[in-house]
Enzyme design. Structure first.
Site, PDB file in Angstrom:
ATOM      1  N   HIS A 122       1.022  -1.241   0.033  1.00  0.00           N
ATOM      2  CA  HIS A 122      -0.093   0.012   0.028  1.00  0.00           C
ATOM      3  C   HIS A 122       0.963   1.139   0.151  1.00  0.00           C
ATOM      4  O   HIS A 122       1.988   1.297   0.651  1.00  0.00           O
ATOM      5  CB  HIS A 122      -0.900  -0.016   1.331  1.00  0.00           C
ATOM      6  CG  HIS A 122      -1.798   0.915   1.417  1.00  0.00           C
ATOM      7  ND1 HIS A 122      -1.436   2.306   1.841  1.00  0.00           N
ATOM      8  CD2 HIS A 122      -3.175   0.803   1.099  1.00  0.00           C
ATOM      9  CE1 HIS A 122      -2.694   3.097   1.861  1.00  0.00           C
ATOM     10  NE2 HIS A 122      -3.863   2.295   1.459  1.00  0.00           N
ATOM     11  N   ASP A 199       3.323  -4.421   7.888  1.00  0.00           N
ATOM     12  CA  ASP A 199       2.147  -3.949   7.576  1.00  0.00           C
ATOM     13  C   ASP A 199       0.769  -5.032   7.812  1.00  0.00           C
ATOM     14  O   ASP A 199       0.484  -5.791   6.959  1.00  0.00           O
ATOM     15  CB  ASP A 199       1.981  -3.183   6.197  1.00  0.00           C
ATOM     16  CG  ASP A 199       0.856  -2.528   5.908  1.00  0.00           C
ATOM     17  OD1 ASP A 199      -0.233  -2.575   6.855  1.00  0.00           O
ATOM     18  OD2 ASP A 199       0.620  -1.607   5.038  1.00  0.00           O
ATOM     19  N   GLN A 202      -4.426  -5.063   7.148  1.00  0.00           N
ATOM     20  CA  GLN A 202      -5.513  -6.020   6.678  1.00  0.00           C
ATOM     21  C   GLN A 202      -5.413  -7.392   7.309  1.00  0.00           C
ATOM     22  O   GLN A 202      -6.429  -7.722   7.613  1.00  0.00           O
ATOM     23  CB  GLN A 202      -5.140  -6.331   5.123  1.00  0.00           C
ATOM     24  CG  GLN A 202      -5.385  -5.200   4.185  1.00  0.00           C
ATOM     25  CD  GLN A 202      -6.964  -4.666   4.034  1.00  0.00           C
ATOM     26  OE1 GLN A 202      -7.759  -5.272   4.331  1.00  0.00           O
ATOM     27  NE2 GLN A 202      -6.889  -3.321   3.553  1.00  0.00           N
ATOM     28  N   LYS A 225     -10.114  -0.322  10.425  1.00  0.00           N
ATOM     29  CA  LYS A 225     -10.481  -1.429   9.871  1.00  0.00           C
ATOM     30  C   LYS A 225     -10.838  -2.554  10.713  1.00  0.00           C
ATOM     31  O   LYS A 225     -11.272  -3.616  10.362  1.00  0.00           O
ATOM     32  CB  LYS A 225      -9.266  -2.005   8.897  1.00  0.00           C
ATOM     33  CG  LYS A 225      -8.988  -0.893   7.714  1.00  0.00           C
ATOM     34  CD  LYS A 225      -7.655  -1.491   7.008  1.00  0.00           C
ATOM     35  CE  LYS A 225      -6.885  -0.489   6.343  1.00  0.00           C
ATOM     36  NZ  LYS A 225      -7.745   0.396   5.131  1.00  0.00           N
ATOM     37  N   CYS A 364      -4.570   2.481  -3.791  1.00  0.00           N
ATOM     38  CA  CYS A 364      -3.457   2.734  -2.984  1.00  0.00           C
ATOM     39  C   CYS A 364      -2.249   1.941  -3.272  1.00  0.00           C
ATOM     40  O   CYS A 364      -1.364   1.562  -2.351  1.00  0.00           O
ATOM     41  CB  CYS A 364      -3.552   3.463  -1.773  1.00  0.00           C
ATOM     42  SG  CYS A 364      -4.569   4.704  -1.368  1.00  0.00           S
TER      43      CYS A 364
HETATM   44  N1  PLP Z   1      -1.713  -0.704   4.376  1.00  0.00           N
HETATM   45  C1  PLP Z   1      -2.768  -1.270   3.901  1.00  0.00           C
HETATM   46  C2  PLP Z   1      -2.501  -2.806   3.320  1.00  0.00           C
HETATM   47  C3  PLP Z   1      -3.768  -0.861   3.865  1.00  0.00           C
HETATM   48  O1  PLP Z   1      -4.810  -1.554   3.237  1.00  0.00           O
HETATM   49  C4  PLP Z   1      -4.152   0.445   4.237  1.00  0.00           C
HETATM   50  C5  PLP Z   1      -5.660   0.838   4.320  1.00  0.00           C
HETATM   51  O2  PLP Z   1      -6.023   0.852   3.179  1.00  0.00           O
HETATM   52  C6  PLP Z   1      -3.190   1.150   4.868  1.00  0.00           C
HETATM   53  C7  PLP Z   1      -1.815   0.532   4.887  1.00  0.00           C
HETATM   54  C8  PLP Z   1      -3.333   2.754   5.243  1.00  0.00           C
HETATM   55  O3  PLP Z   1      -4.030   2.550   6.547  1.00  0.00           O
HETATM   56  P1  PLP Z   1      -4.728   4.030   7.199  1.00  0.00           P
HETATM   57  O4  PLP Z   1      -4.947   4.678   5.853  1.00  0.00           O
HETATM   58  O5  PLP Z   1      -5.363   3.533   7.936  1.00  0.00           O
HETATM   59  O6  PLP Z   1      -3.294   4.470   7.814  1.00  0.00           O
END
Ligand code: PLP
Length: 406
Positions: A122, A199, A202, A225, A364
């Protein structure tokens, strides 16, 4: 016994209609809906128990501090962490990864040092590293995914060289649903003295996570999430990595003493939590994680495995759809495109008319989209309250989109 109908009753928004149809909420990968217990906790805190935390000596401040700090222990339990001082609160994964980039990586990485990323990261796990590339000459090494969307841990291990300082990979792709064998990657990195950041945005939603068993240095989660309030999150930071880190944000709470010519810092985790935090959000996150653990993380995972299997089978019957990624063990996240010229945005608009909420776009994940040679996909992502009959509604709505565009 996992009673999904009873569980659905815990989420008031699921009873509403959208465009005159019952809501079928399949945008959990972007953000999940909130159970009544979380909504109640947020309301009650504001209505009856609110004050700033840590600094006050009055009743309400102590009460808010106790409730806020209790979340730290809950997050630690949720992530399988023994020492809750290794849990740093923040607003979500984006802040968590930026903190590691600014506090750990920026002060120590030199031009030519390497960061290993997978191409399915992401942007939250890409752009902070691009800053170091642009500003300090750090090199990003990319590891491709296989055609089925899986990430071979050996390919990540092979990318680790003498100049590699950190490996930062997702535990679960937000586009393909691929689950990554992060434990193997972390073991190899540890043997080479390389730091690891996972990360978990998910993965932590869909499966039990045990950070200790994974053996990483940093593990980031994001509260919205996890059925918790937006603006809540946390990152696990291994103690010895905390000791290597300079604070990134300066301000109240993260200091011991401040004088004209000197400053000393609080001990972690406070050292990395400057300013007034998301008090109510973090209290709500604690309630959300207790709710999930009450259902049982293994039970949630099992429920979603069944949905994923059913959705995979139904979607594979639609030969006019291209589903991206079918790695074995993938989670309940399905990205797809339709034959012909229909844009993902148009498809999602038609689905919306049927009450079906999905996400359309690049999710993203620019490097992954480049790799897939796509500008956008539609993504249906399932959560603990979704049902097989909602998969059927999705397929019916997709058939309608197909008929309109072909
Ligand atoms: N990493 C992953 C795999 C994600 O799906 C997301 C959110 O869509 C993020 C990072 C970023 O999370 P946040 O926008 O809550 O900081």
């Amino acid at each position: 016994m996992y009673d999904v109908e009873r569980i659905r009753g815990d989420f008031p928004i699921l009873a509403r209609e959208v465009n005159g149809k019952p809501l079928v909420y399949l945008d959990n990968g972007a953000s999940a809906q909130k159970p009544q217990v979380v909504i109640d906790a947020v309301t009650k805190t504001y209505a009856e128990e609110y004050a700033n935390v840590h600094r006050g000596l009055h009743f309400l401040s102590n009460l808010a501090t106790d409730k806020y700090e209790a979340t730290r222990g809950i997050v630690a339990r949720f992530m399988g962490v023994a020492d809750e001082d290794e849990i740093v609160f923040n607003s979500g994964t984006t802040e968590g990864i930026n903190t590691v980039a600014y506090s750990w990586a920026a002060p120590r990485l030199q031009a030519g040092d390497e960061i290993v990323l997978s191409i399915m990261e992401h942007h939250a796990n890409i752009v902070p590293w691009h800053f170091l590339r642009e500003r300090q000459g750090v090199v990003i090494k990319w590891v491709d995914v296989a055609p089925d969307g899986s990430l071979d841990p050996q390919a990540v291990i092979d990318a680790m060289g003498p100049k590699t300082k950190i490996v930062a990979v997702t535990h679960m792709s937000n586009v393909l649903g691929t689950v990554v064998d992060v434990a193997s990657i972390c073991t190899a990195a540890r043997e080479r003295g390389i730091a690891t950041l996972i990360d978990g945005s998910q993965a932590a939603v869909h499966m039990p996570v045990n950070v200790d068993a994974i053996g990483c240095d940093f593990y980031a989660i994001t509260g919205h999430k996890l059925y918790g309030p937006s603006g809540s999150g946390a990152i696990f930071m291994k103690k010895h990595r905390q000791e290597e880190m300079q604070p990134f944000m300066g301000g109240g709470d993260m200091i011991k003493e401040v004088h004209r010519d000197e400053v000393s810092y609080n001990d972690p985790p406070m050292k990395f939590e400057a300013g007034t935090p998301g008090i109510v959000q973090m209290i709500g996150l604690g309630v959300a994680l207790e709710y999930m653990m009450g259902l049982g993380m293994e039970a949630i995972a099992e429920h979603e495995r069944n949905i994923a299997q059913y959705a995979a089978q139904r979607l594979s019957g639609c030969n006019w759809l291209q589903v991206q990624g079918n790695a074995s063990g993938k989670g309940a996240i399905f990205s797809f495109t339709l034959d012909g010229a229909a844009h993902a945005h148009d498809i999602s608009t038609i689905l919306d008319k049927k009450g079906v909420a999905v996400r359309a776009g690049h999710h993203c994940a620019g490097p992954l989209m480049d790799h897939l040679k796509l500008n956008a996909t539609c993504r249906a992502s399932f959560g603990l309250y979704n049902t097989q009959s909602e998969v059927d509604v999705l397929i019916e709505a997709l058939e309608l989109a197909r008929d309109l565009f072909q």
